[in-house]
Design a protein around this motif. Structure first.
Motif: not given
Length: 146
Positions: A23-27, A79-81, A87-91, A128-129
């Motif tokens: 799971t990611l969040l934008s900077k 993860v901040v990227a 943002g992305i809700l990941g597995l 992403v991975c």
């Protein structure tokens, strides 16, 4: 498909991505959250993440944040990227909370709570991975954390 959520007090759209291992969040969004809350920090991370195009993603680190979806609040390491969506809700999140994605009904059920998904926002490919390099091989490998 996007899910409306709150990360800390910021309302955002999360891209629901079953191809993303994390799971990611934008900077950009993280900086908006951090501005009034100096107690929120990013822990350094040596994770290497690549996009679906196999290009490296700029990772700033990992932050421990509250995600509110509907009536439920979850505290997660995110993860901040540098990503173009909020943002992305990941597995990693979906596997942890008994999540069921129903594409035909455009719903995401998390621990029994049903959320409507929206077909809007920025279009693109954001898979992403995590990457690792094997001693036996010269190339990088993609690892599914699920």
């Amino acid at each position: 498909m996007y899910l409306t959520a709150k990360v800390e007090d910021a309302e955002i759209k999360l891209l629901v991505d079953t191809g993303a291992t994390v799971t990611l969040l934008s900077k950009r969004v993280f900086d908006q959250i951090k501005n009034p809350r100096e107690d929120i920090t990013v822990e350094e991370s040596n994770q290497k993440i690549m996009t679906a195009e196999r290009k490296p993603l700029k990772v700033y680190g990992v932050a421990n944040l509250d995600i509110t979806l509907g009536l439920s609040k979850y505290q997660r390491k995110i993860v901040v990227a540098d990503i173009s969506v909020d943002g992305i809700l990941g597995l990693d999140f979906m596997n942890g909370y008994n999540t069921i994605l129903n594409v035909s009904e455009k719903t995401l059920s998390i621990n029994g709570e049903r959320h409507l998904l929206e077909l809007e926002g920025r279009l693109g490919c954001y898979r992403v991975c995590l990457l690792y390099t094997s001693d036996a091989a010269d190339d990088m490998q993609c690892v599914d954390l699920g």
